[in-house]
Enzyme design. Structure first.
Site, PDB file in Angstrom:
ATOM      1  N   CYS A  95       0.808  -1.222   0.000  1.00  0.00           N
ATOM      2  CA  CYS A  95       0.000   0.000   0.000  1.00  0.00           C
ATOM      3  C   CYS A  95       0.845   1.278   0.000  1.00  0.00           C
ATOM      4  O   CYS A  95       1.451   1.582  -1.014  1.00  0.00           O
ATOM      5  CB  CYS A  95      -0.986  -0.045   1.156  1.00  0.00           C
ATOM      6  N   ARG A 129     -12.210   7.088  -1.919  1.00  0.00           N
ATOM      7  CA  ARG A 129     -11.120   6.142  -1.651  1.00  0.00           C
ATOM      8  C   ARG A 129     -11.536   4.762  -2.158  1.00  0.00           C
ATOM      9  O   ARG A 129     -12.725   4.437  -2.166  1.00  0.00           O
ATOM     10  CB  ARG A 129     -10.852   6.060  -0.144  1.00  0.00           C
ATOM     11  N   HIS A 195      -3.846  -5.366   2.123  1.00  0.00           N
ATOM     12  CA  HIS A 195      -3.585  -5.516   3.554  1.00  0.00           C
ATOM     13  C   HIS A 195      -4.332  -6.753   4.037  1.00  0.00           C
ATOM     14  O   HIS A 195      -5.032  -7.394   3.298  1.00  0.00           O
ATOM     15  CB  HIS A 195      -4.173  -4.339   4.334  1.00  0.00           C
TER      16      HIS A 195
HETATM   17  N1  GLN Z   1      -1.891   6.969   2.056  1.00  0.00           N
HETATM   18  C1  GLN Z   1      -2.035   6.150   0.916  1.00  0.00           C
HETATM   19  C2  GLN Z   1      -3.375   6.339   0.204  1.00  0.00           C
HETATM   20  O1  GLN Z   1      -4.368   6.625   0.805  1.00  0.00           O
HETATM   21  C3  GLN Z   1      -1.815   4.684   1.280  1.00  0.00           C
HETATM   22  C4  GLN Z   1      -2.801   4.190   2.279  1.00  0.00           C
HETATM   23  C5  GLN Z   1      -2.437   2.862   2.881  1.00  0.00           C
HETATM   24  O2  GLN Z   1      -1.259   2.517   3.040  1.00  0.00           O
HETATM   25  N2  GLN Z   1      -3.480   2.144   3.319  1.00  0.00           N
HETATM   26  O3  GLN Z   1      -3.426   6.175  -0.992  1.00  0.00           O
END
Ligand code: GLN
Length: 239
Positions: A95, A129, A195
């Site tokens: 990620c 998101r 994840h």
């Molecule tokens: N901050 C990054 C995003 O939102 C990665 C997020 C994460 O590692 N879950 O794209």
């Protein structure tokens, strides 16, 4: 006795979604087979020795933690990571860590630099998101297998022409919710949005990474519990 040497990059900053569970699984899978396991860490301002580990690991991070990490990683670790990858060390980045493997992460007016281990770029685009359970089909040299996990990222990642994704999205969003690609796979450099943590839900992948890092073939373990966890992660994603 063989030893798996793992170096965790920025463990106190890049660890959201319990990504430290990935290290715990690597340790357990080694120790259950009588392989030794050594863990080191390299964080802000620390120079990285490219020969010090067989597997370099970096977890996920919030945008603000990534901003702290990105420039430091370019300054203190980029060259070492390139030489480690060139000699076949495994680099696993999840990620936020995955985003920093590429050329950069564009967040509004700010572009965080990446270490350029893979030809990819990440951008924040208007839109929600990308969140939810996700399953992909990936082949790390032992036949196609499912990797199941959970993704939550605002950044959208686009691979350069000729760069290979880690897998094909079966369910979920993947790199950008558009092209059906998830993650990146170049040599032994692997990046993914998944994840879970990733490895507790996909122990076959943990074993494959150990094999690639050490150049060994591992004996199977009694994985009834682990296979049940994998099955439930797949069902949660709908495959
Ligand atoms: N901050 C990054 C995003 O939102 C990665 C997020 C994460 O590692 N879950 O794209």
């Amino acid at each position: 006795m063989s030893t798996l040497r793992v170096c965790s990059l920025y463990p106190e900053l890049m660890n959201i979604y319990a990504d430290r569970g990935n290290i715990a699984v690597l340790r357990a899978r080694c120790e259950w087979r009588g392989l030794a396991f050594e863990l080191s860490a390299s964080s802000l301002g620390e120079v990285l020795d490219p020969g010090a580990a067989d597997l370099f690991y970096m977890g996920g991070g919030q945008d603000r933690d990534q901003a702290l990490v990105a420039r430091d990683m370019v300054a203190t670790k980029r060259d070492a990571l390139h030489s480690a990858a060139d000699r076949g060390a495994v680099v696993l980045a999840v990620c936020g860590g995955y985003q920093l493997l590429g050329h950069g992460y564009q967040m509004g007016d700010e572009e965080l630099p990446g270490v350029g281990l893979a030809d990819l770029r990440t951008v924040r685009e208007p839109g929600e998101r990308l969140i939810g359970n996700c399953a992909i089909e990936a082949d790390l040299g032992s036949g196609p297998r499912v990797i199941a996990g959970f993704e939550n990222h605002g950044g959208r990642t686009y691979l350069g022409a000729g760069e290979r994704p880690l897998g094909r999205v079966l369910r979920g969003h993947g790199n950008n919710g558009k092209d059906g690609h998830e993650g990146v796979h170049r040599g032994n450099v692997i990046g993914t949005y998944l994840h879970g943590p990733l490895l507790p839900k996909n122990v076959w992948l943990a074993d494959r990474l150990i094999e690639l890092a050490l150049g060994v073939e591992l004996e199977p373990l009694d994985d009834r519990m682990e296979d049940a966890a994998h099955g439930s992660a797949k069902r949660a994603a709908g495959v």
